[in-house]
Design a protein around this motif. Structure first.
Motif, mmCIF file in Angstrom:
data_model
loop_
_atom_site.group_PDB
_atom_site.id
_atom_site.type_symbol
_atom_site.label_atom_id
_atom_site.label_comp_id
_atom_site.label_asym_id
_atom_site.label_seq_id
_atom_site.Cartn_x
_atom_site.Cartn_y
_atom_site.Cartn_z
ATOM 1 N N LEU A 9 0.813 -1.218 0.000
ATOM 2 C CA LEU A 9 0.000 0.000 0.000
ATOM 3 C C LEU A 9 0.849 1.271 0.000
ATOM 4 C CD1 LEU A 9 -2.869 -1.013 2.430
ATOM 5 C CD2 LEU A 9 -2.992 -0.736 -0.053
ATOM 6 N N THR A 10 2.084 1.201 0.506
ATOM 7 C CA THR A 10 2.931 2.395 0.488
ATOM 8 C C THR A 10 3.267 2.801 -0.942
ATOM 9 O OG1 THR A 10 5.000 1.146 0.684
ATOM 10 C CG2 THR A 10 3.965 1.901 2.732
ATOM 11 N N ALA A 36 7.652 1.535 7.384
ATOM 12 C CA ALA A 36 7.411 0.361 6.552
ATOM 13 C C ALA A 36 8.721 -0.360 6.265
ATOM 14 C CB ALA A 36 6.717 0.769 5.249
ATOM 15 N N CYS A 37 9.774 0.396 6.030
ATOM 16 C CA CYS A 37 11.096 -0.208 5.803
ATOM 17 C C CYS A 37 11.580 -0.940 7.048
ATOM 18 C CB CYS A 37 12.116 0.850 5.405
ATOM 19 S SG CYS A 37 11.929 1.448 3.734
ATOM 20 N N MET A 38 11.358 -0.353 8.212
ATOM 21 C CA MET A 38 11.762 -1.014 9.455
ATOM 22 C C MET A 38 11.003 -2.328 9.636
ATOM 23 S SD MET A 38 14.230 0.543 10.810
ATOM 24 C CE MET A 38 14.245 -0.412 12.294
ATOM 25 N N PHE A 39 9.713 -2.322 9.339
ATOM 26 C CA PHE A 39 8.928 -3.553 9.426
ATOM 27 C C PHE A 39 9.492 -4.606 8.469
ATOM 28 C CE2 PHE A 39 5.674 -6.279 7.608
ATOM 29 C CZ PHE A 39 5.212 -6.927 8.744
ATOM 30 N N ALA A 40 9.760 -4.199 7.233
ATOM 31 C CA ALA A 40 10.272 -5.143 6.236
ATOM 32 C C ALA A 40 11.622 -5.704 6.667
ATOM 33 C CB ALA A 40 10.389 -4.467 4.872
ATOM 34 N N PHE A 41 12.460 -4.852 7.213
ATOM 35 C CA PHE A 41 13.778 -5.302 7.656
ATOM 36 C C PHE A 41 13.659 -6.317 8.788
ATOM 37 C CE2 PHE A 41 17.525 -4.854 10.388
ATOM 38 C CZ PHE A 41 18.512 -5.215 9.475
ATOM 39 N N LEU A 42 12.775 -6.046 9.740
ATOM 40 C CA LEU A 42 12.603 -6.955 10.872
ATOM 41 C C LEU A 42 11.847 -8.224 10.489
ATOM 42 C CD1 LEU A 42 11.779 -4.302 13.604
ATOM 43 C CD2 LEU A 42 13.926 -5.555 13.291
ATOM 44 N N TYR A 48 19.457 -20.323 4.535
ATOM 45 C CA TYR A 48 20.684 -21.103 4.758
ATOM 46 C C TYR A 48 21.896 -20.537 4.021
ATOM 47 C CZ TYR A 48 19.618 -23.104 0.197
ATOM 48 O OH TYR A 48 19.346 -23.260 -1.128
ATOM 49 N N THR A 49 21.690 -19.686 3.020
ATOM 50 C CA THR A 49 22.817 -19.050 2.325
ATOM 51 C C THR A 49 23.104 -17.661 2.894
ATOM 52 O OG1 THR A 49 21.418 -18.069 0.621
ATOM 53 C CG2 THR A 49 22.300 -20.284 0.177
ATOM 54 N N ARG A 50 22.438 -17.328 4.007
ATOM 55 C CA ARG A 50 22.588 -16.054 4.699
ATOM 56 C C ARG A 50 22.043 -14.866 3.911
ATOM 57 N NH1 ARG A 50 25.232 -16.003 9.280
ATOM 58 N NH2 ARG A 50 26.058 -13.918 9.031
ATOM 59 N N ARG A 51 21.199 -15.133 2.916
ATOM 60 C CA ARG A 51 20.495 -14.065 2.208
ATOM 61 C C ARG A 51 19.176 -13.805 2.918
ATOM 62 N NH1 ARG A 51 21.084 -14.077 -4.106
ATOM 63 N NH2 ARG A 51 19.726 -12.377 -3.620
ATOM 64 N N HIS A 52 18.741 -12.570 2.913
ATOM 65 C CA HIS A 52 17.477 -12.239 3.565
ATOM 66 C C HIS A 52 16.312 -12.569 2.638
ATOM 67 C CE1 HIS A 52 20.075 -10.068 6.337
ATOM 68 N NE2 HIS A 52 19.070 -10.180 7.187
ATOM 69 N N MET A 53 15.335 -13.244 3.193
ATOM 70 C CA MET A 53 14.138 -13.631 2.460
ATOM 71 C C MET A 53 12.918 -13.218 3.282
ATOM 72 S SD MET A 53 15.449 -15.150 -0.162
ATOM 73 C CE MET A 53 14.197 -16.117 -0.932
ATOM 74 N N VAL A 54 11.811 -13.002 2.607
ATOM 75 C CA VAL A 54 10.559 -12.674 3.278
ATOM 76 C C VAL A 54 9.839 -13.992 3.565
ATOM 77 C CG1 VAL A 54 8.381 -11.457 3.066
ATOM 78 C CG2 VAL A 54 10.430 -10.477 2.081
ATOM 79 N N SER A 77 8.507 -15.568 -1.611
ATOM 80 C CA SER A 77 7.870 -15.468 -2.930
ATOM 81 C C SER A 77 8.425 -14.273 -3.704
ATOM 82 C CB SER A 77 6.352 -15.335 -2.796
ATOM 83 O OG SER A 77 5.991 -14.033 -2.388
ATOM 84 N N THR A 78 8.444 -14.402 -4.999
ATOM 85 C CA THR A 78 8.946 -13.333 -5.860
ATOM 86 C C THR A 78 8.133 -12.058 -5.667
ATOM 87 O OG1 THR A 78 9.673 -14.972 -7.459
ATOM 88 C CG2 THR A 78 9.446 -12.717 -8.250
ATOM 89 N N GLN A 79 6.824 -12.200 -5.527
ATOM 90 C CA GLN A 79 5.976 -11.030 -5.344
ATOM 91 C C GLN A 79 6.345 -10.287 -4.058
ATOM 92 O OE1 GLN A 79 1.872 -11.751 -4.364
ATOM 93 N NE2 GLN A 79 1.233 -9.806 -5.263
ATOM 94 N N SER A 80 6.492 -10.988 -2.965
ATOM 95 C CA SER A 80 6.831 -10.347 -1.692
ATOM 96 C C SER A 80 8.208 -9.697 -1.749
ATOM 97 C CB SER A 80 6.792 -11.371 -0.556
ATOM 98 O OG SER A 80 5.479 -11.840 -0.371
ATOM 99 N N LEU A 81 9.160 -10.391 -2.340
ATOM 100 C CA LEU A 81 10.504 -9.815 -2.466
ATOM 101 C C LEU A 81 10.489 -8.567 -3.338
ATOM 102 C CD1 LEU A 81 12.605 -13.076 -2.878
ATOM 103 C CD2 LEU A 81 12.502 -11.583 -0.882
ATOM 104 N N GLY A 82 9.688 -8.585 -4.398
ATOM 105 C CA GLY A 82 9.576 -7.416 -5.272
ATOM 106 C C GLY A 82 8.980 -6.219 -4.550
ATOM 107 N N ILE A 83 7.980 -6.475 -3.722
ATOM 108 C CA ILE A 83 7.354 -5.392 -2.950
ATOM 109 C C ILE A 83 8.355 -4.770 -1.980
ATOM 110 C CG2 ILE A 83 5.637 -4.932 -1.152
ATOM 111 C CD1 ILE A 83 3.813 -6.963 -2.640
ATOM 112 N N VAL A 84 9.114 -5.607 -1.288
ATOM 113 C CA VAL A 84 10.105 -5.110 -0.340
ATOM 114 C C VAL A 84 11.204 -4.337 -1.067
ATOM 115 C CG1 VAL A 84 11.893 -5.818 1.304
ATOM 116 C CG2 VAL A 84 9.625 -6.856 1.403
ATOM 117 N N HIS A 85 11.677 -4.870 -2.175
ATOM 118 C CA HIS A 85 12.724 -4.188 -2.946
ATOM 119 C C HIS A 85 12.229 -2.830 -3.430
ATOM 120 C CE1 HIS A 85 15.128 -3.199 -6.518
ATOM 121 N NE2 HIS A 85 16.101 -3.739 -5.829
#
Length: 108
Positions: A9-10, A36-42, A48-54, A77-85
């Motif tokens: 929504l942002t 919103a960024c703080m929420f996404a970060f937390l 297991y590869t130490r990459r951040h995922m939603v 999911s690709t959609q969630s990652l796209g929204i965060v990015h």
């Protein structure tokens, strides 16, 4: 349930700024983008590869069966990652724009 629905929504807030170019409006929505960024970060978790995922993430249009039960919730999911990015990109751009215009100092 759509865990990153609020983040999505942002985008509407940013779209309004892009359309109008209203810098005062950008200054008003900057705290929303920041939170919103703080929420996404937390909300993000390292895999297991130490990459951040939603996770958990809703995967629209895709379902799978586990013990005969249908699920649409998955990991990263690709959609969630796209929204965060997109959110991070817009928040950084907005922040830099406010700094450039000297407005950020007035807000603090």
């Amino acid at each position: 349930i759509f865990p990153v629905g609020g983040l999505w929504l942002t985008k509407c807030l940013w779209d309004r700024f892009e359309y109008t170019g209203d810098i005062e409006y950008l200054a008003r929505i900057a705290p929303v983008l920041k939170n919103a960024c703080m929420f996404a970060f937390l909300y993000a978790a390292q895999n297991y590869t130490r990459r951040h995922m939603v996770s958990p993430a809703v995967i629209p249009g895709v379902s799978y069966l586990v013990d005969g039960e249908e699920y649409t919730v998955g990991y990263g999911s690709t959609q969630s990652l796209g929204i965060v990015h997109d959110l991070f990109d817009k928040a950084v751009t907005g922040h830099l724009f406010l700094v450039e215009k000297g407005i950020l100092e007035k807000m603090q």
